[in-house]
Design a protein around this motif. Structure first.
Motif, short mmCIF file in Angstrom:
data_model
loop_
_atom_site.label_atom_id
_atom_site.label_comp_id
_atom_site.label_asym_id
_atom_site.label_seq_id
_atom_site.Cartn_x
_atom_site.Cartn_y
_atom_site.Cartn_z
N LEU A 1 0.81 -1.22 0.00
CA LEU A 1 0.00 0.00 0.00
C LEU A 1 0.84 1.27 0.00
O LEU A 1 0.30 2.36 -0.25
CB LEU A 1 -0.94 0.00 1.21
CG LEU A 1 -1.89 -1.20 1.29
CD1 LEU A 1 -2.81 -1.07 2.49
CD2 LEU A 1 -2.71 -1.34 0.01
N ASN B 1 -4.49 -1.61 -7.26
CA ASN B 1 -3.99 -2.25 -6.05
C ASN B 1 -4.76 -3.54 -5.81
O ASN B 1 -5.66 -3.90 -6.57
CB ASN B 1 -4.07 -1.31 -4.84
CG ASN B 1 -5.47 -0.84 -4.55
OD1 ASN B 1 -6.45 -1.52 -4.87
ND2 ASN B 1 -5.60 0.33 -3.95
N GLU C 1 -2.17 -7.41 2.16
CA GLU C 1 -1.70 -6.03 2.10
C GLU C 1 -0.55 -5.82 3.09
O GLU C 1 -0.53 -6.37 4.19
CB GLU C 1 -2.83 -5.06 2.43
CG GLU C 1 -3.98 -5.07 1.45
CD GLU C 1 -5.05 -6.07 1.81
OE1 GLU C 1 -4.78 -6.95 2.65
OE2 GLU C 1 -6.16 -6.00 1.26
#
Length: 617
Positions: free
Chosen positions: A139, A148, A168
């Protein structure tokens, strides 16, 4: 030598310089946050820049590491001695030394399949930062909402909602201390040595043979999520070398035999509880036959199928081609073997540690196999390769700045707390029990103070000794071994039963939360642990009522009064003017400390209840 593969180019002085420059850049990238943080707070302190760094560093300090982290523990101990037993210097130096060594190993691996120096530099940088550049899950690098892992999950979710694991991150993988940093060294060395054995016949290079035996032997005490796939690739390549009757199969076999012996000896290393390798597997393994879909899995499927088809069409039987096929296929096999076996173990960790470097190495090796003149073509496009390397440097440099900003406030709060505790009378602090309003910061505080203080609630305990999973037929969870510590924390932070019930209900709906971690197993209550597939929300909800009743019983028992038999201190970031004493506990200001605009306050707690010896209500 094989018939159509040249001997890999030896590393010239220019190569050593190039490797050194790449490794120095990566090492300085790891060192920079520590120096920047020290300049901001006015003293030299290490910078915590990734999740769980504090937990496993504390485990190393206290000697409770499991065997699959033993190698990083040995490495930290060596640097600790060199740094004169300074923990801050050790952790800062580790973020230079380990990434430096991993980058050198990555350059070595690239040099075995690419002969152009600009291509080697580019390939080494891609290998080192592969997880961050290609996973879509970092991120601090993939900051656009359109590009993403969340967007990827939404698209795949149109097929099924739980095909994409939650992986993540908010840091560069190569800069997480000490793992996967240390095991990346093993991974890149192993891949490079296997590639060298694929194109070199005979046993002329004793250094490479010794290095292969030692590197493969150490895999069992490296980070499982990095070393297990490497061991699988080495085992498959051993079969290939044996089939081709290559004498280089001998050091590979010797290394894997050494790995087996190390694995057996590691049984004596492990400690009781969830931190044993067996306990970890038991706690985090779950049943499923649903596939996993990630960018690495899709890339593995496409590249391995295309390369395998090419091998069949061309009748290619080179050992390097089979090694390449193994590297291309391993992310697909690793993340989807549960379709056959019915059992999965933390797909998210494969995705954010090993899948992309191995896949990328396979892609580079495939290009060298498919196009023998590939090196010559690369040399003609050297400017483009240098530009590519420069872009990577700029992208990861910016990402590290973003990561520093992300973790800065967390570090500042910990330093403010340390300074506040230093302002407390030493005798009082040594005898006191502490509660932190933000219990999640406890492991970092324990590391920064060398575990000097008695903190009532700390995630370190849960991470070292897992709460058992609920039985399949269970309707609710058994009482947790950490329940009393959580009750004391609630009591001393003015959380009444009604508030506690609301907190637990909200966290159950989110399928994650700090309070759940002390009451239920990771697999049952924390959705990333089972890749969003085995959270038992109904059973957790059924458990809340009995937990709250036990908390009410705690509040009515003499146990709450024993809290005040020794100094009871509370640490929070709210100033005295905002503090209103509760019906049970009085909080008196003692000291404070500050760092980077964050102020932490220490309060002495005393009972307001007559039953606990208070002089007034």
């Amino acid at each position: 030598m094989t018939k159509n593969r040249p001997l890999p180019c030896a590393l010239s002085r220019a190569d050593l310089l190039a490797a050194g420059l790449v490794a120095t850049f990566v090492g300085l990238l790891g060192l920079w946050p520590h120096l920047q943080f020290a300049s901001e707070i006015g003293e030299f302190r290490y910078f915590h820049g990734a999740y769980d760094e504090d937990t496993y560093v504390l485990s190393w300090l206290l000697g409770t590491l499991r065997s699959t982290r033993a190698l990083s523990g040995f490495a930290l101990s060596a640097i600790y001695r060199i740094c004169g037993s300074s923990l801050d210097a050790t952790l800062a130096a580790s973020d230079f030394v380990f990434p430096f060594l991993a980058s050198c190993a990555a350059y070595f691996a690239a040099s075995q399949v690419v002969s152009s120096r600009p291509a080697r530099v580019l390939a080494a940088l891609l290998l080192v930062f592969a997880n961050d550049l290609f996973s879509l899950g970092n991120l601090v690098l993939w900051t656009s909402g359109q590009f993403n892992v969340s967007r990827f999950s939404q698209i795949v979710g149109l097929v099924h909602p739980t095909l994409v694991p939650s992986y993540e991150t908010s840091f560069l993988a190569i800069l997480r201390t000490p793992e996967p940093q240390v095991s990346f060294v093993l991974m890149f060395l192993s891949l490079g040595l296997l590639a060298r054995f694929a194109v070199v016949t005979g046993l002329r290079e004793r250094a490479a043979l010794v290095a292969a035996v030692m590197t493969l032997s150490l895999l069992p005490i490296g980070y499982t999520f990095v070393t297990l796939p490497v061991a699988a690739i080495a085992g498959g390549f051993l079969l290939v070398q044996g089939y081709f009757r290559q004498i280089s199969a001998i050091p590979i076999a010797a290394g894997l035999l050494g790995a087996a012996l190390v694995s057996l000896s590691a049984v004596y290393w492990d400690h009781n509880g969830g931190q044993t390798t067996t306990g970890m597997l038991t706690g985090l393994t779950y049943s499923t036959r649903l596939p996993i879909i990630t960018p690495a899995v899709l890339g593995s499927l496409v590249f391995s199928a295309a390369f395998g088809f090419w091998m069949i069409l061309r009748g290619c039987r080179e050992p390097l081609a089979f090694l390449t096929l193994g590297c291309l296929a391993i992310p697909l096999v690793l993340s989807n073997q549960q379709i056959v076996t019915g059992v999965m173990f933390s797909a998210r960790d494969w995705e954010r540690t090993v899948s992309y470097p191995v896949l990328l190495f396979g892609v580079v090796a495939a290009l060298s196999v498919i196009a023998p003149s590939y090196a010559r073509r690369l040399s003609l496009s050297a400017p483009a390769l240098w530009i590519g390397s420069a872009l990577i440097v700029l992208v990861v440099g910016r990402a590290e700045q973003t990561a520093f900003s992300t973790w800065r406030a967390y570090n500042m709060e910990s330093i403010a707390i340390v300074r506040a505790l230093q302002a407390v009378d030493a005798d009082t602090a040594s005898r006191a029990s502490f509660v932190l309003d933000d219990a999640g910061i406890a492991p970092m505080l324990q590391v920064r103070t060398n575990n000097r203080y008695d903190i009532v609630l700390t995630f370190y305990q849960v991470a070292m000794s897992f709460i058992p999973n609920m039985a399949p037929e269970a309707r609710s969870a058994d009482p947790s071994r950490y329940e009393n510590e959580l009750f004391e924390h609630w009591f001393r932070t003015d959380v009444n039963p009604e508030m506690a019930e609301q907190l637990l209900s909200a966290e159950i709906q989110q399928r994650a939360g700090p309070n759940l971690s002390y009451l239920f197993s990771f697999r049952d209550a924390w959705y990333p642990a089972s890749d969003n597939r085995r959270v038992r929300q109904a059973e957790l909800a059924q458990s809340v009522g009995p937990i709250i009743e036990r908390y009410r019983a705690y509040l009515a028992s003499p146990a709450r009064c024993k809290v005040f038999e020794r100094p009871a201190l509370r640490v929070r970031t709210r100033p005295p003017r905002e503090i209103v004493s509760g019906p049970r506990i009085d909080n008196q200001y003692v000291a404070d400390g500050s760092a980077g605009g964050v102020i932490a306050y220490v309060y002495r707690q005393s009972s307001r209840e007559l039953q606990c010896g208070a002089s007034h209500q």
